[in-house]
Design an enzyme around this catalytic site. Structure first.
Site, PDB file in Angstrom:
ATOM      1  N   CYS A 145       0.864  -1.170   0.000  1.00  0.00           N
ATOM      2  CA  CYS A 145       0.000   0.000   0.000  1.00  0.00           C
ATOM      3  C   CYS A 145       0.909   1.231   0.000  1.00  0.00           C
ATOM      4  O   CYS A 145       1.818   1.326   0.830  1.00  0.00           O
ATOM      5  CB  CYS A 145      -0.899  -0.002   1.232  1.00  0.00           C
ATOM      6  SG  CYS A 145      -1.848   1.533   1.413  1.00  0.00           S
ATOM      7  N   ASP A 201      -0.121  -6.027   0.343  1.00  0.00           N
ATOM      8  CA  ASP A 201      -1.373  -6.410  -0.302  1.00  0.00           C
ATOM      9  C   ASP A 201      -1.106  -7.692  -1.074  1.00  0.00           C
ATOM     10  O   ASP A 201      -0.069  -7.831  -1.735  1.00  0.00           O
ATOM     11  CB  ASP A 201      -1.843  -5.314  -1.267  1.00  0.00           C
ATOM     12  CG  ASP A 201      -2.313  -4.071  -0.545  1.00  0.00           C
ATOM     13  OD1 ASP A 201      -3.055  -4.204   0.447  1.00  0.00           O
ATOM     14  OD2 ASP A 201      -1.934  -2.968  -0.974  1.00  0.00           O
ATOM     15  N   VAL A 231       5.301 -13.362 -24.322  1.00  0.00           N
ATOM     16  CA  VAL A 231       6.112 -13.052 -23.157  1.00  0.00           C
ATOM     17  C   VAL A 231       6.741 -14.342 -22.631  1.00  0.00           C
ATOM     18  O   VAL A 231       6.103 -15.402 -22.612  1.00  0.00           O
ATOM     19  CB  VAL A 231       5.300 -12.335 -22.057  1.00  0.00           C
ATOM     20  CG1 VAL A 231       4.235 -13.241 -21.439  1.00  0.00           C
ATOM     21  CG2 VAL A 231       6.209 -11.756 -20.987  1.00  0.00           C
ATOM     22  N   GLU A 232       7.990 -14.260 -22.240  1.00  0.00           N
ATOM     23  CA  GLU A 232       8.687 -15.414 -21.653  1.00  0.00           C
ATOM     24  C   GLU A 232       8.261 -15.504 -20.193  1.00  0.00           C
ATOM     25  O   GLU A 232       8.301 -14.518 -19.457  1.00  0.00           O
ATOM     26  CB  GLU A 232      10.204 -15.214 -21.799  1.00  0.00           C
ATOM     27  CG  GLU A 232      11.011 -16.460 -21.529  1.00  0.00           C
ATOM     28  CD  GLU A 232      11.172 -16.728 -20.055  1.00  0.00           C
ATOM     29  OE1 GLU A 232      10.895 -17.870 -19.631  1.00  0.00           O
ATOM     30  OE2 GLU A 232      11.553 -15.798 -19.311  1.00  0.00           O
ATOM     31  N   SER A 233       7.832 -16.682 -19.749  1.00  0.00           N
ATOM     32  CA  SER A 233       7.174 -16.818 -18.452  1.00  0.00           C
ATOM     33  C   SER A 233       8.083 -16.558 -17.256  1.00  0.00           C
ATOM     34  O   SER A 233       7.629 -16.003 -16.251  1.00  0.00           O
ATOM     35  CB  SER A 233       6.511 -18.190 -18.326  1.00  0.00           C
ATOM     36  OG  SER A 233       7.468 -19.211 -18.429  1.00  0.00           O
ATOM     37  N   GLU A 264      -5.449  -0.660  -8.354  1.00  0.00           N
ATOM     38  CA  GLU A 264      -5.809  -0.241  -9.702  1.00  0.00           C
ATOM     39  C   GLU A 264      -4.572   0.144 -10.512  1.00  0.00           C
ATOM     40  O   GLU A 264      -4.484  -0.138 -11.712  1.00  0.00           O
ATOM     41  CB  GLU A 264      -6.774   0.950  -9.643  1.00  0.00           C
ATOM     42  CG  GLU A 264      -8.089   0.647  -8.940  1.00  0.00           C
ATOM     43  CD  GLU A 264      -8.049   0.813  -7.413  1.00  0.00           C
ATOM     44  OE1 GLU A 264      -9.121   0.720  -6.794  1.00  0.00           O
ATOM     45  OE2 GLU A 264      -6.962   1.029  -6.835  1.00  0.00           O
TER      46      GLU A 264
END
Length: 163
Positions: A54, A61, A76-78, A96
């Protein structure tokens, strides 16, 4: 079969000496060539151990982050994605902001046809926050798909019994 994992593209996969970032680091993201750009298909990642801080209280969080995208020329490469998501661990941002940053960083890396990111954060103070964001490439049918999914994504909300 063609080797698509060249040294210049993928540096983290198989690397045993990876250093874990101490703060948000979009430069960790790596991609490789999509061998099937003529086929529309979804790739989905679920990260059930996402953490951030936070920005006000500095309390942790916790969330599950769902990323779904329809690739165009790049994937994307994991492992790089895992390290990138880990880089939020000490980063202070509202829920958000986290999902929007994730989506925008992946758009910049991949230029996908479509992408959505949904964060399902555990409650703090008795309330959970589940931000959802998506994007469809301009000039394609995926732009309309994005609008439709955004307008209808939560018409049948889940029953919150596991949080």
């Amino acid at each position: 079969m063609r080797d698509i994992h060249t040294e210049t593209e993928i540096t983290l996969l198989g690397n045993q000496n990876v250093e874990y970032p101490s703060n948000y680091c979009p430069d960790l993201l790596e991609s490789f060539e999509n061998l099937h750009p003529d086929v529309d298909y979804f790739v989905k990642f679920n990260c059930p151990e996402f953490t951030s801080l936070c920005p006000i209280t500095k309390q942790p969080d916790f969330a599950t982050i769902h990323i779904s995208y329809v690739p165009d020329k790049r994937l994307v490469e994991s492992k790089s994605l895992k390290l990138y998501l880990f880089s939020f661990r000490n980063h202070g941002d509202f829920h958000e902001d986290c999902v929007n940053k994730i989506m925008k960083d992946l758009i910049n890396l991949l230029e996908p046809k479509y992408i959505e990111v949904w964060g399902k954060f555990l409650p703090r103070g008795g309330i959970s926050i589940d931000p959802y964001v998506n994007w469809g490439k301009e000039g394609t049918r995926w732009k309309q798909v994005a609008e439709h999914r955004l307008f209808n994504h939560d018409l049948n909300p889940e029953k919150i019994t596991n949080r």
